[in-house]
Design a protein around this motif. Structure first.
Motif, PDB file in Angstrom:
ATOM      1  N   THR A   1     -12.087  -3.737 -10.526  1.00  0.00           N
ATOM      2  CA  THR A   1     -10.748  -4.042 -10.345  1.00  0.00           C
ATOM      3  C   THR A   1     -10.193  -5.077 -11.221  1.00  0.00           C
ATOM      4  OG1 THR A   1     -11.940  -6.435  -8.813  1.00  0.00           O
ATOM      5  CG2 THR A   1     -12.080  -3.651  -7.936  1.00  0.00           C
ATOM      6  N   ALA A   2      -9.227  -5.612 -10.545  1.00  0.00           N
ATOM      7  CA  ALA A   2      -8.342  -5.977 -11.352  1.00  0.00           C
ATOM      8  C   ALA A   2      -8.722  -7.420 -11.736  1.00  0.00           C
ATOM      9  CB  ALA A   2      -6.579  -6.237 -11.247  1.00  0.00           C
ATOM     10  N   ASP A   3     -10.191  -7.770 -11.278  1.00  0.00           N
ATOM     11  CA  ASP A   3      -9.934  -9.260 -11.052  1.00  0.00           C
ATOM     12  C   ASP A   3     -11.227  -8.795 -12.612  1.00  0.00           C
ATOM     13  OD1 ASP A   3      -8.755  -9.958  -8.802  1.00  0.00           O
ATOM     14  OD2 ASP A   3     -10.091  -9.949  -7.639  1.00  0.00           O
TER      15      ASP A   3
ATOM     16  N   ASP B   1      -9.358   0.138 -13.736  1.00  0.00           N
ATOM     17  CA  ASP B   1      -9.574  -0.466 -12.612  1.00  0.00           C
ATOM     18  C   ASP B   1      -8.536   0.221 -11.580  1.00  0.00           C
ATOM     19  OD1 ASP B   1      -7.022  -0.688 -13.328  1.00  0.00           O
ATOM     20  OD2 ASP B   1      -6.949  -3.031 -13.468  1.00  0.00           O
ATOM     21  N   GLY B   2      -8.250   0.323 -10.499  1.00  0.00           N
ATOM     22  CA  GLY B   2      -7.967   1.639  -9.990  1.00  0.00           C
ATOM     23  C   GLY B   2      -5.928   1.419 -10.497  1.00  0.00           C
ATOM     24  N   TYR B   3      -5.653   0.430 -10.735  1.00  0.00           N
ATOM     25  CA  TYR B   3      -3.993   0.133 -11.244  1.00  0.00           C
ATOM     26  C   TYR B   3      -4.474   1.814 -13.013  1.00  0.00           C
ATOM     27  CZ  TYR B   3       0.217  -1.371 -13.612  1.00  0.00           C
ATOM     28  OH  TYR B   3       0.961  -1.198 -14.499  1.00  0.00           O
TER      29      TYR B   3
ATOM     30  N   ARG C   1      -9.126  -1.534  -1.266  1.00  0.00           N
ATOM     31  CA  ARG C   1      -9.381  -2.311  -1.873  1.00  0.00           C
ATOM     32  C   ARG C   1      -8.476  -1.419  -3.554  1.00  0.00           C
ATOM     33  NH1 ARG C   1      -9.651  -7.258  -5.535  1.00  0.00           N
ATOM     34  NH2 ARG C   1      -8.883  -6.662  -7.347  1.00  0.00           N
ATOM     35  N   VAL C   2      -9.306  -0.585  -3.905  1.00  0.00           N
ATOM     36  CA  VAL C   2      -9.371   0.551  -4.504  1.00  0.00           C
ATOM     37  C   VAL C   2      -7.650   0.915  -4.009  1.00  0.00           C
ATOM     38  CG1 VAL C   2     -10.061   2.384  -5.835  1.00  0.00           C
ATOM     39  CG2 VAL C   2     -11.026   1.093  -5.279  1.00  0.00           C
TER      40      VAL C   2
ATOM     41  N   GLU D   1      -4.317  -0.410  -5.405  1.00  0.00           N
ATOM     42  CA  GLU D   1      -4.467  -0.313  -6.482  1.00  0.00           C
ATOM     43  C   GLU D   1      -4.121   0.728  -7.329  1.00  0.00           C
ATOM     44  OE1 GLU D   1      -7.478  -3.865  -7.770  1.00  0.00           O
ATOM     45  OE2 GLU D   1      -7.727  -2.631  -9.217  1.00  0.00           O
TER      46      GLU D   1
ATOM     47  N   GLN E   1      -0.517   1.715  -7.435  1.00  0.00           N
ATOM     48  CA  GLN E   1       0.807   0.851  -7.714  1.00  0.00           C
ATOM     49  C   GLN E   1       1.497   2.060  -8.536  1.00  0.00           C
ATOM     50  OE1 GLN E   1      -0.378  -3.352  -8.801  1.00  0.00           O
ATOM     51  NE2 GLN E   1      -1.852  -2.958  -7.642  1.00  0.00           N
ATOM     52  N   THR E   2       0.438   2.895  -9.661  1.00  0.00           N
ATOM     53  CA  THR E   2       0.503   3.790  -9.921  1.00  0.00           C
ATOM     54  C   THR E   2       0.385   5.438  -9.898  1.00  0.00           C
ATOM     55  OG1 THR E   2      -1.466   3.408 -11.159  1.00  0.00           O
ATOM     56  CG2 THR E   2       0.269   1.846 -11.742  1.00  0.00           C
TER      57      THR E   2
END
Length: 266
Positions: free
Chosen positions: A202-204, A213-215, A242-243, A246, A249-250
């Motif tokens: 994830t982004a973290d 990550d998902g982004y 959560r995924v 992310e 976003q793209t």
């Protein structure tokens, strides 16, 4: 072609799924019999996947196994397949199953089995090293390896074959294996009907050159212009919601999450 998810959990088997393993099948003409049949290719065989595979195809009917890389969460159950191919019913009349993988594949299989360097598994496996620019064949399907960005030698796999719905039409899927976003993975995924993309972080989790990550997975889908994205290799403690946040976003196109037993015909 038809994709069946055998296992999809990231980095380990989980409470609801084995680790990474994906069955890809297509109808074609058997060169030995001249008759049409289903050809079966498995991409990766992580812990817990061999038993789950049995519910979809008999292990003695498997035509090939392709390994994206040799980390244990992607190859741990290969010894179960090896034992079956050596001792299982009806396998002695079968040719060794094609095994495509990185250069260390034979060494890693020996390590997992606790075997010596004299063991070559000649009756069970026919080893072929994956190389960029080399096309591999499994019946009517072709496999093209593309270099992945991961701490060990790793590949994304572009698989092309006849459409399940219109056999005269060729379709394509791309399995990223484990990788961070990079140009070679974008090129391998370009224009495919189905993108099976890892989302290991994830982004973290900022660890570079290991997982997307998902982004970044969404960026891959968008930049490659794929028809459909299937997110996989998600850690068992990470909520799909959560995924999805992310990824969205793209990537705004069709999105599914890989779960054990999911079937996608295309």
């Amino acid at each position: 072609m038809k994709l069946t998810v055998i296992g999809a959990t990231g980095s380990m088997s989980g409470p609801h799924s084995p680790a990474s393993s994906y069955l890809v099948q297509a109808r074609g003409i058997d060169p030995d019999s001249g008759e049409e049949r289903t050809f079966s290719l498995v991409c990766d065989m992580g812990p817990g996947s061999f038993g789950a595979l049995w519910t979809h195809v008999c292990p003695r009917e498997l035509d090939a196994l392709a390994l994206s890389h040799c980390h244990a969460d992607h190859i741990g159950d290969i010894i179960s397949l090896q034992v079956y191919r050596k001792w299982g019913p009806g396998v002695h009349a079968k040719k060794p199953v094609s095994l495509f993988g990185p250069g260390e594949t034979l060494h890693r299989v020996r390590q997992i089995a606790g075997a010596t360097e004299e063991e070559n598994y000649e009756s069970e496996f026919d080893f072929t090293r994956c190389e960029v620019g080399r096309t591999l064949e499994v019946g009517p399907m072709t496999i093209q390896p593309f270099r992945a960005l991961h701490p060990v030698e790793a590949f994304g796999l572009r698989i092309e074959g006849p459409s399940e719905e219109e056999p005269a039409r060729r379709v394509a899927m791309f399995y990223t294996g484990d990788t961070d976003l990079c140009d070679s993975i974008i090129e391998g995924a370009r224009g495919v009907d189905v993108l099976l993309s890892e989302v290991g972080f994830t982004a973290d989790e900022p660890e570079p050159d290991m997982h997307m990550d998902g982004y970044r997975a969404g960026q891959l889908a968008a930049r490659a212009g794929v028809g459909r994205m299937v997110a996989t290799h998600i850690q068992p403690w990470t909520p799909h919601e959560r995924v999805a946040v992310e990824i969205r976003q793209t990537w705004s196109g069709p999105l599914d999450f890989a779960v054990s037993g999911l079937v996608i015909a295309f």
